[in-house]
Design a protein around this motif. Structure first.
Motif, PDB file in Angstrom:
ATOM      1  N   GLN A 292     -10.043   7.383  -1.567  1.00  0.00           N
ATOM      2  CA  GLN A 292     -10.399   6.296  -2.483  1.00  0.00           C
ATOM      3  C   GLN A 292      -9.650   6.559  -3.765  1.00  0.00           C
ATOM      4  O   GLN A 292      -9.476   7.709  -4.155  1.00  0.00           O
TER       5      GLN A 292
ATOM      6  N   VAL B 153      -9.922   1.248  -4.795  1.00  0.00           N
ATOM      7  CA  VAL B 153      -9.380   0.888  -3.479  1.00  0.00           C
ATOM      8  C   VAL B 153      -9.773   1.987  -2.497  1.00  0.00           C
ATOM      9  O   VAL B 153      -9.654   3.169  -2.809  1.00  0.00           O
TER      10      VAL B 153
ATOM     11  N   ASP C 127       0.852  -1.190   0.000  1.00  0.00           N
ATOM     12  CA  ASP C 127       0.000   0.000   0.000  1.00  0.00           C
ATOM     13  C   ASP C 127       0.887   1.239   0.000  1.00  0.00           C
ATOM     14  O   ASP C 127       1.577   1.531   0.964  1.00  0.00           O
TER      15      ASP C 127
END
Ligand code: SAH
Ligand code: SF4
Ligand code: F3S
Length: 460
Positions: free
Chosen positions: A163, A183, A138
């Motif tokens: 997002q 995501v 991430d």
């Protein structure tokens, strides 16, 4: 600490690129890079690019011509200038960029920004590098947080990505390919980022995402939170006086988000809700997944929940197969909804998107003529909306010095710039301002009830 080096970042396209550019600068700061506004003195230039329409993508190449010349000049002076291309053109075109512009040292896609220090080191060792992967890690966990000074320098209104990516696949749009699948960041990470910004003096947060209202992040309680619930929580962060979010898809305006507009005084009553077209036939061919009637109903529900609500939108004219009748449906939708402002674009075929291959592409002169007609209607609506602000009193968040001595400028709840004669010490404050003049691009006002602060109507 390595030798101090200068970084120049230029952003094109949407707010997410602005946010990403900041995060790239934050990540490079510990590597000894200080930001400069002067490309001529930079050791590293990052162009953070946009691929949404052909014109946007082509801008990059003309900019690369200019920075290529800077690189040659730097080399003559015995200095190394590194050129990086980031953003959606980087993702979409990859190595092709280096073929077309050999001065480029690094092509880096939006999901790899956390790797910048390592990628830059690699360009020094072995020449041009391309990284357009969608890595498993991430990036938000690995990008560095901004310093207090950096937050302050960026002002009292900040973006926070909640997002990224899009699963909607509208047939005209490159975003699902350049940004990848949808995501959502976890709630706790977002709260921590908003608290950090608030502690450094930020007063307004705009939550951003390509499809922001599809947000479904993991909450502190393990449950999946909607955007409405996230906003409700962020409204409690001390110091945050205003919340906004963009960009929303009409299909994802759920009950919790509509309730947030009813219940949260800090959630601004202004919503960018792109509809693209007023024709059901075209909506379907665009794969927008809703009808005109459903959109109108969503707007009505929002207005019922929050009577102060105003709207903006995006429109595309000249989508393949758009007839004059389809286009008139767009004009009639604009009339029916009534916008405070809106953006409109000529359809631009994008490589790899389904609509680019549809038959019956519309000739450019027809697109231009329709764009002109639509913009005339939108301009009239915007002028009417601004006109009816005359004499009203709005809360204004002051953001920076105005264009003229003694003026400061802030934003109304509807994002209109409002100019007031007031000291700079008021930047960061929210004050009630009575609108005394309406200009073409700004409103002018004085402090409600005091008679003080009426500024001259000066607009360049
Ligand atoms: N949901 C997105 C939309 C991104 S694109 C967001 O977060 O902002 C912004 C706007 O560009 C779209 O709403 C659409 O009106 C326009 N657009 C996208 N692709 C286009 C194309 N191929 N030609 C013309 N306009 C386009
Ligand atoms: Fe593009 Fe449609 Fe996704 Fe918006 S919702 S980013 S227009 S595919
Ligand atoms: Fe452009 Fe990419 Fe944003 S294509 S609009 S920079 S998501």
């Amino acid at each position: 600490m390595t030798r101090p080096r200068k970084l120049y970042v230029k952003s094109f396209g949407c707010q997410m690129n602005v946010y990403d550019s900041h995060r790239m600068a934050d990540t490079l700061a510990p590597e000894g890079f200080a930001e400069t506004l002067n490309a001529g003195e930079a050791d590293l230039i990052i162009l953070n690019t946009c691929h949404i329409r052909e014109k946007a993508a082509e801008k990059v190449y003309s900019e690369l011509g200019r920075v290529g010349a800077l690189k040659a000049a730097a080399a003559r002076a015995g200095r190394r200038l590194t050129i990086a291309v980031a953003g959606c053109v980087a993702q979409a075109e990859g190595e092709e960029i280096i073929r077309r512009a050999p001065s480029v040292d690094l092509v880096v896609g939006p999901q790899s920004y956390h790797r910048l220090p390592e990628l830059l080191a690699r360009t020094e060792r072995k020449g041009a590098v391309v990284d357009t992967e969608f890595p498993a890690e991430d990036k938000f966990d690995l990008l560095k947080a901004p310093s207090r000074e950096a937050i302050r320098a960026r002002g009292v209104s900040a973006f926070v990505t909640v997002q990224e990516g899009c699963d909607k696949f509208c047939t005209f749009c490159v975003v699902p390919y350049t940004r990848g699948a949808e995501v959502s960041r976890p709630v706790m990470k977002i709260i921590a980022e908003v608290e950090l910004l608030a502690e450094a003096g930020v007063r307004e947060i705009t939550l951003i995402g390509q499809n922001v209202n599809a947000y479904h992040g993991q909450g502190s309680d393990g449950a999946t939170w909607t955007l409405g619930r996230l906003l409700e929580r962020l409204a409690d962060v001390p110091g945050i006086a205003r919340l906004r979010y963009t960009t929303s898809h009409p299909c994802d305006m759920d009950a919790s988000l509509i309730a947030a507009h009813r219940d949260l005084p800090s959630l601004m009553p202004y919503l960018h809700l792109p509809v693209q077209t007023g024709s059901d036939r075209v909506l379907k061919r665009m794969n927008r997944r809703h009808t005109r009637a459903a959109y109108v109903k969503t707007v009505a529900r929002l207005r019922a929940a929050q009577p102060r609500m105003a709207f903006s939108s995006d429109f595309i004219v000249g989508f393949p197969g758009e007839s004059e009748e389809d286009f008139r449906a767009t004009l009639s939708l604009v009339d029916e909804v009534g916008y405070a402002s809106a953006f409109s674009f000529k359809y631009s075929p994008r490589p790899g998107t389904p609509a680019a291959d549809l038959p019956s592409q519309i000739p450019d002169d027809v697109k231009s003529e329709r764009l002109h007609r639509l913009q005339a209607v939108i301009d009239r609506q915007q002028a009417a909306f601004n006109g009816q602000c005359h004499g009203r009193t709005f809360e204004v968040l002051f953001e920076k010095a105005g264009r003229y001595p003694g003026q400061i400028v802030g934003r109304s709840p509807y994002l209109q710039p409002v100019q007031v004669m007031a000291p700079r010490t008021m930047i960061g404050e929210i004050r009630a301002v009575r609108i005394t003049e309406v200009g073409p691009n700004s409103l002018f006002g004085d402090f409600a009830g005091t008679g003080l602060g009426a500024g001259p109507m000066l607009e360049a």
